[in-house]
Enzyme design. Structure first.
Site, PDB file in Angstrom:
ATOM      1  N   GLU A   1       0.890  -1.173   0.000  1.00 42.61           N
ATOM      2  CA  GLU A   1       0.000   0.000   0.000  1.00 42.61           C
ATOM      3  C   GLU A   1       0.921   1.213   0.000  1.00 42.61           C
ATOM      4  OE1 GLU A   1      -2.761   0.235   3.361  1.00 42.61           O
ATOM      5  OE2 GLU A   1      -2.592   2.421   3.267  1.00 42.61           O
TER       6      GLU A   1
ATOM      7  N   ARG B   1       1.219  10.099   1.134  1.00 48.32           N
ATOM      8  CA  ARG B   1       1.718  11.044   2.141  1.00 48.32           C
ATOM      9  C   ARG B   1       2.881  11.841   1.580  1.00 48.32           C
ATOM     10  NH1 ARG B   1       1.289   6.990   7.366  1.00 48.32           N
ATOM     11  NH2 ARG B   1      -0.742   6.292   6.638  1.00 48.32           N
TER      12      ARG B   1
ATOM     13  N   LYS C   1     -11.186  -0.725   6.771  1.00 49.35           N
ATOM     14  CA  LYS C   1      -9.950  -0.594   7.546  1.00 49.35           C
ATOM     15  C   LYS C   1     -10.342  -0.136   8.952  1.00 49.35           C
ATOM     16  CE  LYS C   1      -5.769   2.314   7.649  1.00 49.35           C
ATOM     17  NZ  LYS C   1      -4.690   2.878   6.829  1.00 49.35           N
TER      18      LYS C   1
END
Ligand code: 3PG
Length: 320
Positions: A41, A45, A129
């Site tokens: 993943e 960011r 999640k």
């Protein structure tokens, strides 16, 4: 289940990766593959995310590449354009979820409350999640969610590590766990890719959780099985347990009443997930004997023999 989500479940661990430069992408991706953890993943960011996803999907076909920390539809569009096969977000953003549904991209949005789960259910999302997992109440919180919301499974992320991951994965509503502990930014920055592979391999073995359960010994007939099992108990103090097709000395030694699979017998290994174990072993070129497979009511494998013997012993997988 969607094929991509099944691939994630089959690995059981999603490394949450932050890259400062796209030049780190291929060595990092190769370290994941070398560590038997073929999922990544790549988080939005940093500005490196989009190009990193493009390079990884172009160069490493064995790696399942998704995008993380997807906060806007614009990022979702860029991630999918670069080749991301699934999207993850820390919170529940209906616009991002809607974009993914409309484009047929599996999405794992973040939740940590019943109201957010219900928004997910309303929009038809079945894998969420659980973020941030540990600060939000950990496994106890997740088990409380599972009471009213039976059709949802979770990818707990946030505070997961090699030690606590097994408790989460032993819970059947947990599809996989996510985390950055095996791909820490400092390791990536220092180019310590061998260490990353080692931590990945440790995480994968943790998700499989193989343990020796018992050794099965082929005997020619029921009388010999009982005689030998009794001898084992007399000599070593085990309790005799007589059964239909075999006799046990304690829990570690099974004496078959007629010869079964394996030249000498079988070695039984328990695992947290037989499906995950079978997928892992398939990547190593080892298959199952389909006639030996058993499944539970939900369709998950509970038992399977492998199509490979070691030392004259068949290998028997059992769900723990
Ligand atoms: C995430 O966004 O998924 C988290 O940053 C991962 O959490 P961790 O760093 O505690 O593993």
């Amino acid at each position: 289940m969607n094929e991509i989500l099944k691939q994630i479940a089959d690995v059981g661990v999603v490394p949450v990766v932050k890259l400062d430069s796209p030049d780190q992408a291929l060595p990092l991706g190769q370290a994941l593959v070398d560590g038997d953890l073929p999922v990544a993943e790549i988080t939005f960011r940093t500005d490196a995310a989009e190009e990193s996803i493009r390079r990884l999907t172009g160069e490493l076909p064995d790696l399942l590449v998704g995008a993380g920390t997807v906060l806007t539809v614009e990022q979702a569009r860029r991630a999918v354009g670069a080749g991301a096969k699934f999207l993850v977000s820390p919170g529940f953003n209906p616009s991002v979820v809607q974009f993914c549904i409309a484009n047929g991209v599996p999405v794992i949005p973040g939740i940590n409350s019943p109201s957010q789960i219900e928004r997910g259910i309303e929009m038809g999302v079945s894998v969420l999640k659980f973020f941030p997992a540990e600060p939000s109440g950990g496994l106890d919180m997740l088990k409380a969610f599972a009471g009213p919301y039976t059709g949802v499974s979770y990818v707990p992320t946030g505070g997961i590590n090699a030690a606590n991951m097994k408790n989460y994965l032993a819970f059947n509503k947990v599809l996989a766990v996510g985390g950055s502990w095996m791909v820490k930014p400092e390791l990536v920055a220092a180019g310590r890719f061998e260490e990353i592979s080692r931590l990945c391999r440790e995480a994968v073995m943790g998700a499989l959780g193989f343990e020796l359960r018992h050794v099965g010994i082929n005997e020619p007939d029921a009388d010999t099985s009982l005689t030998e099992a009794t001898l084992m108990c007399d000599l070593f103090g085990f309790a005799l347990k007589e059964g239909n097709s075999s006799n046990f000395a304690g829990t570690a030694f099974e004496f078959m009443k007629t010869p079964y699979l394996g030249m000498n017998g079988h070695i039984a290994l328990s695992t947290l997930s037989v499906d995950r174990a079978v997928a892992f072993l398939a990547r190593k070129g080892i298959g199952t004997r389909p006639e030996t497979e058993k499944r539970d009511a939900e369709g998950s494998l509970t038992v399977a023999y492998l199509d490979r013997e070691i030392g004259g012993f068949a290998l028997h997988l059992l769900k723990r």
